[in-house]
Design a protein around this motif. Structure first.
Motif, PDB file in Angstrom:
ATOM      1  N   UNK A 135     -16.980 -67.782  29.608  1.00 40.19           N
ATOM      2  CA  UNK A 135     -15.773 -67.194  29.028  1.00 40.19           C
ATOM      3  C   UNK A 135     -16.121 -66.133  28.001  1.00 40.19           C
ATOM      4  N   UNK A 136     -17.203 -66.383  27.229  1.00 39.53           N
ATOM      5  CA  UNK A 136     -17.647 -65.393  26.240  1.00 39.53           C
ATOM      6  C   UNK A 136     -18.068 -64.100  26.935  1.00 39.53           C
ATOM      7  N   UNK A 137     -18.821 -64.234  28.028  1.00 39.91           N
ATOM      8  CA  UNK A 137     -19.263 -63.063  28.776  1.00 39.91           C
ATOM      9  C   UNK A 137     -18.073 -62.289  29.318  1.00 39.91           C
ATOM     10  N   UNK A 138     -17.079 -63.024  29.834  1.00 34.17           N
ATOM     11  CA  UNK A 138     -15.889 -62.379  30.383  1.00 34.17           C
ATOM     12  C   UNK A 138     -15.106 -61.666  29.282  1.00 34.17           C
ATOM     13  N   UNK A 139     -14.994 -62.311  28.106  1.00 38.69           N
ATOM     14  CA  UNK A 139     -14.272 -61.703  26.984  1.00 38.69           C
ATOM     15  C   UNK A 139     -14.976 -60.460  26.487  1.00 38.69           C
ATOM     16  N   UNK A 140     -16.322 -60.530  26.371  1.00 36.32           N
ATOM     17  CA  UNK A 140     -17.080 -59.359  25.925  1.00 36.32           C
ATOM     18  C   UNK A 140     -16.941 -58.201  26.907  1.00 36.32           C
ATOM     19  N   UNK A 141     -16.885 -58.538  28.198  1.00 36.02           N
ATOM     20  CA  UNK A 141     -16.703 -57.504  29.211  1.00 36.02           C
ATOM     21  C   UNK A 141     -15.339 -56.835  29.053  1.00 36.02           C
TER      22      UNK A 141
END
Length: 231
Positions: free
Chosen positions: A173-179
């Motif tokens: 989820x963090x990776x998706x949010x940063x993207x």
């Protein structure tokens, strides 16, 4: 949550519909080399969304469809369905059984289903998040994964501990949010460039408007002076 059954049809060596029941705590699948034992593991990984053909020991995704033999014609599609018991409500759904299905056709078109309802792969990932079950989960261990763990290839051990601790879902989820944040920053940068261009155009238009007003004023004065001269 427990895997109850696997239904396989047209996937690799499984030409006919095959149902494997997991009714006991420990189930063993035995057979001679090349009989298709590893294809069961591949089928589980595939239905959970595996996209890398190398992980499925195949050259292309459509090659997982049964290619035919001397006695059996090639299949038109590959279909795998996993049925999970959800008596303890570990999956965020009201159903006591959850069926996850993937279908791939010869033309490369694929479909995913949750309890016979067509869905996206993302919906399946969201459902299974923090359960430790995914296409690359260490709950499904292939022989190559054992070597990766022993050699700690690409931080394989860290990934194992993160999955066991339930951290992997949050990292996803963090990776998706940063993207999304990166995409938003890029959009803002483009908007700022557009605003800068608009401001330049506005300055040019203001100058043109001032010239037009001056021209109209001079034209009016010219008409008035012309009329006075005529009189």
């Amino acid at each position: 949550m427990r895997l109850k059954t696997i239904e396989i049809k047209g996937f690799k060596s499984f030409a006919d519909k095959t149902i494997i029941n997991f009714s006991e705590p420990v189930i063993g699948v035995v057979g001679s080399n090349g009989c298709g034992k590893s294809n069961i593991v591949d089928a589980i990984r595939w239905v959970l969304g595996e996209q890398k053909t190398s992980a499925l020991r195949s050259d292309s995704m459509t090659n997982v469809i049964f290619n035919g033999t001397k006695t059996k014609p090639a299949a038109g599609l590959a279909e795998v369905c996993l049925v999970f018991e959800n008596n303890k409500n570990l999956l965020p759904t009201e159903y006591s059984e959850v069926a996850i299905k993937r279908i791939l056709y010869k033309d490369g078109v694929g479909e995913y289903y949750l309890n016979q309802v067509k869905c996206r792969l993302k919906d399946i990932h969201n459902l299974l998040q923090n359960t430790g079950i995914s296409s690359d989960s260490y709950a499904i261990i292939a022989l190559s994964m054992v070597d990766d763990l022993l050699q700690d290839k690409e931080n394989a051990r860290l990934a194992l501990f993160e999955q066991a601790a339930g951290v992997a879902g949050y990292k996803g989820r963090k990776k998706e949010t940063l993207s999304k944040l990166k995409s938003t920053d890029e959009d803002l940068a483009r908007i700022e460039d557009l605003l800068s261009e608009i401001e330049k155009n506005m300055l040019s238009l203001e100058k043109q408007a001032a010239r037009t007003r001056k021209y109209l004023l001079m034209k009016t004065e010219y008409k008035e002076l012309s009329l006075e001269l005529v009189r």
